[in-house]
Scaffold this motif. Structure first.
Motif, PDB file in Angstrom:
ATOM      1  N   ALA A 181       0.828  -1.213   0.000  1.00 45.29           N
ATOM      2  CA  ALA A 181       0.000   0.000   0.000  1.00 45.29           C
ATOM      3  C   ALA A 181       0.859   1.257   0.000  1.00 45.29           C
ATOM      4  O   ALA A 181       0.356   2.349  -0.285  1.00 45.29           O
ATOM      5  CB  ALA A 181      -0.934  -0.005   1.211  1.00 45.29           C
ATOM      6  N   ARG A 182       2.173   1.122   0.288  1.00 45.28           N
ATOM      7  CA  ARG A 182       3.051   2.284   0.389  1.00 45.28           C
ATOM      8  C   ARG A 182       4.019   2.399  -0.783  1.00 45.28           C
ATOM      9  O   ARG A 182       4.930   3.215  -0.739  1.00 45.28           O
ATOM     10  CB  ARG A 182       3.825   2.219   1.703  1.00 45.28           C
ATOM     11  CG  ARG A 182       2.917   2.337   2.929  1.00 45.28           C
ATOM     12  CD  ARG A 182       3.696   2.093   4.216  1.00 45.28           C
ATOM     13  NE  ARG A 182       2.879   2.370   5.384  1.00 45.28           N
ATOM     14  CZ  ARG A 182       2.031   1.511   5.925  1.00 45.28           C
ATOM     15  NH1 ARG A 182       1.892   0.308   5.414  1.00 45.28           N
ATOM     16  NH2 ARG A 182       1.326   1.850   6.986  1.00 45.28           N
ATOM     17  N   VAL A 183       3.857   1.574  -1.814  1.00 46.75           N
ATOM     18  CA  VAL A 183       4.719   1.671  -2.988  1.00 46.75           C
ATOM     19  C   VAL A 183       3.866   2.060  -4.188  1.00 46.75           C
ATOM     20  O   VAL A 183       2.646   2.196  -4.087  1.00 46.75           O
ATOM     21  CB  VAL A 183       5.465   0.338  -3.246  1.00 46.75           C
ATOM     22  CG1 VAL A 183       6.326  -0.036  -2.051  1.00 46.75           C
ATOM     23  CG2 VAL A 183       4.491  -0.791  -3.568  1.00 46.75           C
ATOM     24  N   GLY A 184       4.512   2.231  -5.334  1.00 46.03           N
ATOM     25  CA  GLY A 184       3.799   2.673  -6.523  1.00 46.03           C
ATOM     26  C   GLY A 184       2.905   1.596  -7.101  1.00 46.03           C
ATOM     27  O   GLY A 184       2.996   0.406  -6.764  1.00 46.03           O
ATOM     28  N   GLU A 185       2.030   2.012  -8.014  1.00 46.55           N
ATOM     29  CA  GLU A 185       1.065   1.083  -8.598  1.00 46.55           C
ATOM     30  C   GLU A 185       1.728  -0.016  -9.413  1.00 46.55           C
ATOM     31  O   GLU A 185       1.249  -1.147  -9.423  1.00 46.55           O
ATOM     32  CB  GLU A 185       0.077   1.858  -9.491  1.00 46.55           C
ATOM     33  CG  GLU A 185      -1.074   2.449  -8.732  1.00 46.55           C
ATOM     34  CD  GLU A 185      -2.141   2.984  -9.674  1.00 46.55           C
ATOM     35  OE1 GLU A 185      -3.309   2.997  -9.282  1.00 46.55           O
ATOM     36  OE2 GLU A 185      -1.799   3.373 -10.802  1.00 46.55           O
ATOM     37  N   THR A 186       2.823   0.300 -10.097  1.00 51.01           N
ATOM     38  CA  THR A 186       3.484  -0.731 -10.891  1.00 51.01           C
ATOM     39  C   THR A 186       3.930  -1.878 -10.001  1.00 51.01           C
ATOM     40  O   THR A 186       3.698  -3.055 -10.311  1.00 51.01           O
ATOM     41  CB  THR A 186       4.700  -0.143 -11.630  1.00 51.01           C
ATOM     42  OG1 THR A 186       4.254   0.891 -12.502  1.00 51.01           O
ATOM     43  CG2 THR A 186       5.407  -1.211 -12.434  1.00 51.01           C
ATOM     44  N   ALA A 187       4.567  -1.565  -8.879  1.00 51.70           N
ATOM     45  CA  ALA A 187       5.000  -2.612  -7.954  1.00 51.70           C
ATOM     46  C   ALA A 187       3.808  -3.354  -7.373  1.00 51.70           C
ATOM     47  O   ALA A 187       3.857  -4.579  -7.184  1.00 51.70           O
ATOM     48  CB  ALA A 187       5.848  -2.012  -6.840  1.00 51.70           C
ATOM     49  N   GLN A 188       2.728  -2.652  -7.092  1.00 54.79           N
ATOM     50  CA  GLN A 188       1.529  -3.306  -6.558  1.00 54.79           C
ATOM     51  C   GLN A 188       0.970  -4.316  -7.559  1.00 54.79           C
ATOM     52  O   GLN A 188       0.652  -5.464  -7.206  1.00 54.79           O
ATOM     53  CB  GLN A 188       0.467  -2.256  -6.234  1.00 54.79           C
ATOM     54  CG  GLN A 188       0.809  -1.351  -5.072  1.00 54.79           C
ATOM     55  CD  GLN A 188      -0.235  -0.270  -4.871  1.00 54.79           C
ATOM     56  OE1 GLN A 188      -1.195  -0.157  -5.646  1.00 54.79           O
ATOM     57  NE2 GLN A 188      -0.054   0.549  -3.842  1.00 54.79           N
ATOM     58  N   ILE A 189       0.847  -3.887  -8.809  1.00 55.22           N
ATOM     59  CA  ILE A 189       0.279  -4.763  -9.829  1.00 55.22           C
ATOM     60  C   ILE A 189       1.147  -5.993 -10.022  1.00 55.22           C
ATOM     61  O   ILE A 189       0.666  -7.141 -10.033  1.00 55.22           O
ATOM     62  CB  ILE A 189       0.102  -3.996 -11.150  1.00 55.22           C
ATOM     63  CG1 ILE A 189      -0.958  -2.901 -11.000  1.00 55.22           C
ATOM     64  CG2 ILE A 189      -0.267  -4.940 -12.290  1.00 55.22           C
ATOM     65  CD1 ILE A 189      -1.005  -1.930 -12.158  1.00 55.22           C
ATOM     66  N   VAL A 190       2.452  -5.775 -10.148  1.00 55.68           N
ATOM     67  CA  VAL A 190       3.347  -6.892 -10.440  1.00 55.68           C
ATOM     68  C   VAL A 190       3.456  -7.832  -9.246  1.00 55.68           C
ATOM     69  O   VAL A 190       3.541  -9.054  -9.411  1.00 55.68           O
ATOM     70  CB  VAL A 190       4.730  -6.364 -10.852  1.00 55.68           C
ATOM     71  CG1 VAL A 190       5.710  -7.503 -11.044  1.00 55.68           C
ATOM     72  CG2 VAL A 190       4.611  -5.566 -12.138  1.00 55.68           C
ATOM     73  N   ALA A 191       3.448  -7.290  -8.024  1.00 60.47           N
ATOM     74  CA  ALA A 191       3.546  -8.148  -6.852  1.00 60.47           C
ATOM     75  C   ALA A 191       2.337  -9.071  -6.740  1.00 60.47           C
ATOM     76  O   ALA A 191       2.484 -10.262  -6.431  1.00 60.47           O
ATOM     77  CB  ALA A 191       3.692  -7.306  -5.591  1.00 60.47           C
ATOM     78  N   THR A 192       1.137  -8.558  -6.990  1.00 59.20           N
ATOM     79  CA  THR A 192      -0.039  -9.423  -6.923  1.00 59.20           C
ATOM     80  C   THR A 192      -0.082 -10.395  -8.106  1.00 59.20           C
ATOM     81  O   THR A 192      -0.597 -11.499  -7.977  1.00 59.20           O
ATOM     82  CB  THR A 192      -1.331  -8.593  -6.866  1.00 59.20           C
ATOM     83  OG1 THR A 192      -1.384  -7.684  -7.973  1.00 59.20           O
ATOM     84  CG2 THR A 192      -1.404  -7.803  -5.575  1.00 59.20           C
ATOM     85  N   ILE A 193       0.485  -9.990  -9.257  1.00 61.16           N
ATOM     86  CA  ILE A 193       0.619 -10.947 -10.364  1.00 61.16           C
ATOM     87  C   ILE A 193       1.603 -12.054  -9.976  1.00 61.16           C
ATOM     88  O   ILE A 193       1.393 -13.237 -10.288  1.00 61.16           O
ATOM     89  CB  ILE A 193       1.073 -10.228 -11.644  1.00 61.16           C
ATOM     90  CG1 ILE A 193      -0.084  -9.388 -12.210  1.00 61.16           C
ATOM     91  CG2 ILE A 193       1.542 -11.222 -12.702  1.00 61.16           C
ATOM     92  CD1 ILE A 193       0.295  -8.542 -13.410  1.00 61.16           C
TER      93      ILE A 193
END
Length: 660
Positions: free
Chosen positions: A89-101
């Protein structure tokens, strides 16, 4: 009339499952701002646990289902929230998307690997991968009742309807008539204000993730008779249910629930009555993705302006910025020279081929450096551009075109396809753009690449390796050296682009689109150029990779393959082209090394690739990018933080309905 009733009833079954998954997506997104691409993987893991406990170990169906839905699935959600989602929740959207992928990749593989290990230990588990026709919670075989001529229902359908109705009522009571529901809705509207009132937003986030995972587990258990145990089908189910979540604007549970039910019915009615699509293979199954794409365009028109990129913290400063060429590129040049020498002196034919495969993938992976590294846009359609270019090249070569001409044509077709994808999608940003490109990728898989004149039948097209003067690329060593040279040329070209006026305009659009627009830079034109260039590069790499394989079929690189690619590239580091080449080599070589020295299981590499994506919660710029940064700190006398730089402050609270 009987056919209509049958279509509606069967559509309500799949619609009920869509509704459960969509409700979980809304709850988790509302609590944390994260779109969980692994929501379907959670459902699959629950279905796998239910199948092994019930059918493998012989546990009674109902207690097993209650254990999975009420204990195991919520426990998984709680653990993931504590270990991963709060940091994301504290990082950018790109990292969020890729981490959940990455989680999407890792969870099913981890479950199947656990089943393998239990089987090796003597536990009476059953073969689990791609099993169909499995028993559900009800009687097995399912009991059937005839309602009218040609219309019937069975016990599994009745259980799905009844449980979904009970869950709908329970959620309504929870959210509207309990203190917990009031707090959850307050956290959705204004997380900061909720914390000022003395309410722990982190605790509410854990509750929301437990509820969302429980709903995913319930959908997985109920879907076992319908979907069997196919991780691919569960993931597709997740992305279809995302359409219902979009209908609910990722904020309204009732709208998402109703949207899921309606989507199931519409999908069945189109399958039964859309006679105009009889000659268009795959159109009926592609309807939800058409609705998803259209819904994203319509429902997000006020949320973002055209071409706004994924938000997030700025990239860290490049420690080698302004350094001489030798210091900046010398190590990479030496590594390339050593690799070329090794291909002719050290490696066996098998390893030469594997390295050539990794280098070809590196060319494809550098397309992510353009669209995501330079443009901060997450495109999930790169595998579509690879397949399109390779199919066109194979088609033309079957008509007698030389390899070079077919390669150029395939690259141009991929670039044009990228522009076509970008034109409607660039008004979106962040997760909406990622979902829109994924919807278009699924449409290409199910409609475009099913056209017989393009796909060349089930066998596809031959893509023979070329002979360039004295250089015969049928030799893996020669092909590997050629790919090293091509990768070096592309990397140098992307480096020159980054430092050019056009590249600086791209970086300006990435960082501050409004300011760039005010300075006379066309945001839309810049984003379109990025998408087109990225798609063309993906197509170029795709033709070279197809040449390595000497054949291309329409199913070699599906949309799901592109998800894995993105996780691998971003985990390595998406901002620099050489990191993409490293990612390609790791992706090709690591499975073989693990098979030779660790385990023969094919699931462990996927678990590790997925966990590499999860590491973005600590190192948002990837493990390759972290090395020079930490080395520079060490040279400067600073003590490096083992988890990288401290996270930036949390993003400002969302406005209601503005997340998508």
């Amino acid at each position: 009339m009987g056919d209509l009733l049958a279509f509606v009833l069967s559509g309500l079954v799949s619609g009920a499952l869509y509704a459960l998954l969509a409700t979980g997506l809304v709850l988790s997104y509302s609590a944390s701002g994260l779109f969980n691409f692994a929501h379907g993987a959670t459902a699959y893991l629950a279905a796998l646990a239910f199948y092994e406990l019930h059918s493998g170990l012989g546990w009674p169906a109902l207690p097993t289902a209650l254990l999975v839905v009420c204990v195991l699935a919520p426990g998984l959600g709680w653990g993931l929230d504590r270990l991963m989602f709060r940091r994301l929740a504290r990082v950018g959207e790109t990292a969020q998307i890729v981490a959940t992928i990455g989680l999407l990749v890792a969870l099913p593989a981890a479950g199947l690997w656990a089943v393998e290990l239990l089987g090796d230990a003597g536990v009476p588990v059953l073969a689990a991968e791609n099993q169909f026709g499995l028993p559900g919670v009800g009687p097995s075989p399912a009991r059937s009742w005839r309602l009218a001529d040609g219309v019937g229902v069975d016990s599994d359908q009745l259980i799905t309807w009844a449980v979904t109705a009970v869950v709908a009522v329970a959620l309504w009571v929870l959210l509207r008539h309990t203190r917990l529901g009031l707090r959850l809705r307050a956290a959705v509207d204004d997380r900061t204000l909720t914390e000022l009132r003395g309410i722990s937003a982190d605790r509410l986030s854990s509750v929301a993730w437990m509820l969302a995972s429980g709903l995913a587990g319930l959908a997985g258990v109920l879907a076992t008779p319908l979907l069997g145990l196919s991780a691919h089908d569960f993931t597709l189910f997740l992305f279809v249910s995302a359409t219902a979540a979009v209908i609910g604007r990722f904020a309204s549970v009732p709208l998402a629930f109703a949207g899921g039910l309606g989507l199931g019915v519409v999908q069945n009615l189109v399958a039964g009555y859309a006679s105009f699509a009889e000659g268009l293979t795959g159109f009926r199954t592609a309807v939800p993705f058409l609705i998803l794409f259209a819904g994203l365009l319509v429902l997000t028109r006020r949320a973002r302006t055209a071409g706004v990129a994924a938000d997030g913290p700025p990239p860290p400063p490049d420690p080698l910025a302004g350094a001489p060429w030798g210091r900046r590129w010398g190590a990479w040049a030496a590594a390339g020279a050593l690799l070329c020498a090794a291909l002719y002196t050290v490696t066996t034919p098998f390893w030469s081929g594997l390295l050539a495969q990794g280098l070809a993938l590196g060319l494809v992976f550098m397309s992510f450096t353009v669209v995501t590294g330079l443009g901060a846009m997450v495109s999930l359609a790169q595998a579509t551009f690879v397949t399109g270019a390779a199919l066109v090249a194979g088609l033309l070569m079957s008509r007698g075109w030389p390899f070079a001409a077919a390669l150029a044509a395939g690259t141009c077709v991929a670039a044009a396809l990228g522009a076509l994808v970008a034109l409607p999608a660039l008004r979106l940003g962040g997760r909406s753009l990622a979902l829109a490109t994924l919807a278009l990728a699924f449409l290409a898989d199910q409609v475009l690449f099913q056209m017989r004149w393009l796909r060349g039948g089930d066998a596809g097209w031959a893509v023979p390796r070329p002979v360039i003067g004295p250089l015969d690329l049928s030799d893996d060593r020669a092909l590997g050296v050629t790919l090293v040279v091509l990768a070096a040329v592309v990397a140098a070209g992307l480096g020159a682009l980054r430092n050019s006026p056009t590249g600086r305009a791209m970086l300006a659009v990435r960082s501050a689109p409004a300011a760039a627009e005010a300075s006379g830079v066309s945001v839309l034109r810049t984003k379109l150029l990025l998408f087109t260039l990225s798609a063309g590069l993906a197509g170029f790499g795709g033709v070279m990779y197809a040449s390595y394989n000497t054949r291309i079929t329409a199913t070699d690189f599906t949309a799901m393959t592109g998800l894995v690619w993105l996780a691998v590239v971003v985990a390595a580091g998406v901002r620099r082209a050489p990191y993409a080449v490293v990612a390609g080599l790791v992706f090709a070589v690591a499975p073989r090394l693990l098979s030779d020295h660790v385990t023969a299981s094919s699931h462990l590499p996927l678990v590790l690739f997925g966990l590499a994506g999860l590491a973005l919660a600590n190192d948002p710029d990837g493990y390759c990018a972290a090395v020079p940064v930490r080395w520079a700190r060490r040279r400067a006398g600073a003590t490096p933080d083992p988890l990288g730089a401290p996270p930036p402050p949390p993003p400002p609270p969302k406005t209601p309905g503005g997340g998508f």
